[in-house]
Design a protein around this motif. Sequence first.
Motif, PDB file in Angstrom:
ATOM      1  N   GLY A 232      39.020  43.173  31.710  1.00  0.00           N
ATOM      2  CA  GLY A 232      40.392  43.560  31.987  1.00  0.00           C
ATOM      3  C   GLY A 232      41.377  42.744  31.172  1.00  0.00           C
ATOM      4  O   GLY A 232      40.991  41.928  30.315  1.00  0.00           O
ATOM      5  N   ALA A 233      42.662  42.933  31.454  1.00  0.00           N
ATOM      6  CA  ALA A 233      43.721  42.281  30.684  1.00  0.00           C
ATOM      7  C   ALA A 233      43.615  40.760  30.745  1.00  0.00           C
ATOM      8  O   ALA A 233      43.931  40.064  29.780  1.00  0.00           O
ATOM      9  N   GLY A 234      43.142  40.218  31.867  1.00  0.00           N
ATOM     10  CA  GLY A 234      43.037  38.771  32.003  1.00  0.00           C
ATOM     11  C   GLY A 234      41.750  38.193  31.467  1.00  0.00           C
ATOM     12  O   GLY A 234      41.538  36.977  31.541  1.00  0.00           O
ATOM     13  N   GLY A 235      40.865  39.045  30.932  1.00  0.00           N
ATOM     14  CA  GLY A 235      39.609  38.577  30.378  1.00  0.00           C
ATOM     15  C   GLY A 235      38.435  38.625  31.330  1.00  0.00           C
ATOM     16  O   GLY A 235      37.283  38.455  30.911  1.00  0.00           O
ATOM     17  N   ALA A 236      38.674  38.833  32.622  1.00  0.00           N
ATOM     18  CA  ALA A 236      37.581  38.918  33.589  1.00  0.00           C
ATOM     19  C   ALA A 236      36.900  40.287  33.492  1.00  0.00           C
ATOM     20  O   ALA A 236      37.560  41.292  33.190  1.00  0.00           O
ATOM     21  N   PRO A 237      35.591  40.349  33.737  1.00  0.00           N
ATOM     22  CA  PRO A 237      34.913  41.652  33.679  1.00  0.00           C
ATOM     23  C   PRO A 237      35.494  42.636  34.684  1.00  0.00           C
ATOM     24  O   PRO A 237      35.789  42.272  35.824  1.00  0.00           O
ATOM     25  N   LEU A 238      35.655  43.872  34.251  1.00  0.00           N
ATOM     26  CA  LEU A 238      36.037  44.934  35.165  1.00  0.00           C
ATOM     27  C   LEU A 238      34.876  45.248  36.102  1.00  0.00           C
ATOM     28  O   LEU A 238      33.705  45.013  35.759  1.00  0.00           O
ATOM     29  N   ILE A 239      35.179  45.757  37.267  1.00  0.00           N
ATOM     30  CA  ILE A 239      34.136  46.323  38.125  1.00  0.00           C
ATOM     31  C   ILE A 239      33.943  47.762  37.661  1.00  0.00           C
ATOM     32  O   ILE A 239      34.796  48.618  37.857  1.00  0.00           O
ATOM     33  N   TYR A 240      32.825  47.997  37.013  1.00  0.00           N
ATOM     34  CA  TYR A 240      32.591  49.268  36.320  1.00  0.00           C
ATOM     35  C   TYR A 240      31.636  50.129  37.141  1.00  0.00           C
ATOM     36  O   TYR A 240      30.430  49.878  37.188  1.00  0.00           O
ATOM     37  N   LEU A 241      32.182  51.149  37.797  1.00  0.00           N
ATOM     38  CA  LEU A 241      31.404  52.008  38.688  1.00  0.00           C
ATOM     39  C   LEU A 241      31.290  53.433  38.161  1.00  0.00           C
ATOM     40  O   LEU A 241      31.212  54.384  38.931  1.00  0.00           O
ATOM     41  N   VAL A 242      31.267  53.574  36.840  1.00  0.00           N
ATOM     42  CA  VAL A 242      31.199  54.914  36.245  1.00  0.00           C
ATOM     43  C   VAL A 242      30.019  55.039  35.279  1.00  0.00           C
ATOM     44  O   VAL A 242      30.090  55.743  34.279  1.00  0.00           O
ATOM     45  N   GLY A 243      28.922  54.376  35.618  1.00  0.00           N
ATOM     46  CA  GLY A 243      27.713  54.578  34.833  1.00  0.00           C
ATOM     47  C   GLY A 243      27.183  55.994  34.943  1.00  0.00           C
ATOM     48  O   GLY A 243      26.356  56.409  34.138  1.00  0.00           O
ATOM     49  N   ASN A 244      27.675  56.750  35.928  1.00  0.00           N
ATOM     50  CA  ASN A 244      27.326  58.167  36.034  1.00  0.00           C
ATOM     51  C   ASN A 244      28.118  59.024  35.055  1.00  0.00           C
ATOM     52  O   ASN A 244      27.894  60.231  34.961  1.00  0.00           O
ATOM     53  N   SER A 245      29.026  58.408  34.302  1.00  0.00           N
ATOM     54  CA  SER A 245      29.797  59.120  33.290  1.00  0.00           C
ATOM     55  C   SER A 245      29.467  58.597  31.893  1.00  0.00           C
ATOM     56  O   SER A 245      29.169  59.357  30.987  1.00  0.00           O
TER      57      SER A 245
ATOM     58  N   GLY B 190      41.477  46.543  38.461  1.00  0.00           N
ATOM     59  CA  GLY B 190      40.307  46.225  37.645  1.00  0.00           C
ATOM     60  C   GLY B 190      39.023  46.853  38.121  1.00  0.00           C
ATOM     61  O   GLY B 190      37.936  46.383  37.776  1.00  0.00           O
ATOM     62  N   ILE B 191      39.131  47.929  38.904  1.00  0.00           N
ATOM     63  CA  ILE B 191      37.954  48.643  39.407  1.00  0.00           C
ATOM     64  C   ILE B 191      37.962  50.042  38.805  1.00  0.00           C
ATOM     65  O   ILE B 191      38.862  50.840  39.077  1.00  0.00           O
ATOM     66  N   VAL B 192      36.969  50.335  37.972  1.00  0.00           N
ATOM     67  CA  VAL B 192      36.933  51.603  37.232  1.00  0.00           C
ATOM     68  C   VAL B 192      36.076  52.600  37.996  1.00  0.00           C
ATOM     69  O   VAL B 192      34.867  52.401  38.169  1.00  0.00           O
ATOM     70  N   THR B 193      36.689  53.670  38.461  1.00  0.00           N
ATOM     71  CA  THR B 193      35.985  54.766  39.122  1.00  0.00           C
ATOM     72  C   THR B 193      36.283  56.051  38.364  1.00  0.00           C
ATOM     73  O   THR B 193      36.983  56.052  37.354  1.00  0.00           O
TER      74      THR B 193
END
Length: 426
Positions: free
Chosen positions: A34-47, A387-390
């Motif tokens: 994300g913008a602050g450098g921390a990993p996003l929570i990426y919940l779209v591996g189905n895409s 920072g949570i990607v759905t």
Amino acid sequence: MSAPAISLDEAFARSLDTADPLAGYRQQFELPAGAGGAPLIYLVGNSLGLMPRAVRALMAQELDDWSRFAVEGHMAARTPWYSYHEIFRDSGARLVGAEPGEVVMMNSLTVNLHLMLVTFYRPQGKRTKVVIEENPFPSDAYAIGSHLRARGVDPGKNIITLRPPPGQPTIPTDQIEGVLREQGKEIALVLLGGVNYYTGQLFDLGRITEAAHRAGAVAGFDLAHAAGNAVLSLHDWEVDFAAWCSYKYLNAGPGAVGGCFVHRRHGSRLDLPRFAGWWGNDPATRFQMGLEFVPREGADGWQISNPPIFSMTPLRASLDLFDQAGMAALRAKSESLTGYLEALLRAIPGSPVRILTPEDSRERGCQLSLHVAGKGRWLHDRLRALGIVTDYREPDVVRMAPVPLYNTHHEVWRTAQAVRTALAHG
């Protein structure tokens, strides 16, 4: 690893990750920040799945070999391009429960569906109809409708659409069996998604295949959301054919080469009608440049063109990880992650969230589809700001897919906490 008992305590989520035997695989992936450098929570591996770290070196190798060898790279490259697709002969078969020779990596998903329809949709007499589910992935509907029209068959009269019972989001297996039993004499082909992309329902492919065959029909499946997500046994279930993409759970990158399964009993029949191309020809005579097409035995006989090296290379890195982890272990963690997410979401008091995906873990993969009436887009956008990607689908459906190779229980806990807070203040 079974679905844990519910606990709202953060320490519980962390304890699950500490005990996770697959935890180290997360470090094998590039995690978007994300913008602050921390990993996003990426919940779209189905895409679109995340990029395995090993891809960079493998791609660099192929570019270097192209630079060094040019055309001679077909034989002289460190991984010769001529036989590149054969790398996946065994790993591709293991992925979907097939025998070596029943799987080939080629083309894209929809192209492979068209190629399979040429062979396996054989309308005769009254047996002309195709069974699909309601809300299939649109490309499947386009492929089936356009294919029927090209064959002079009216899609409006020859597509049977399976719909859930009133008030239910998913389709019971016994309902599918009933349709095949009652209308079987008119059905030529059953073509369903292994996992419905919208609801996340995992169909019972073995039972459906058996029912299709009892009715005298062919059974084929789009496994875009099932390959790498569910434990499959395509050979033992006697599925006739299947096709899938490899950019979702298989982490091979945007537009990556797809996969195709043809059961051995069909792959050994060289007389089956098909669209032909030179890479499906018998390798013993391929470079004699004759004009008579002699198909290679097995799924390879449905190939059209030579392997697309740069869109195959990332799949090597990903399937290596699948082989190391094993689908049984990945499935166990998937059930734990998804079960934990479901339990946390159901524990939100007064929540307007309706989970469309079946509660039974045997009837779903790692995806949960959440219907939030009138607020689906709002919730999706709110989570993204945190920072949570759905993934959002109309109308008002938020799809979340905690993938076992790189997602964690703590990420699931943080997501549920974010949903709880958003709904409380929204």
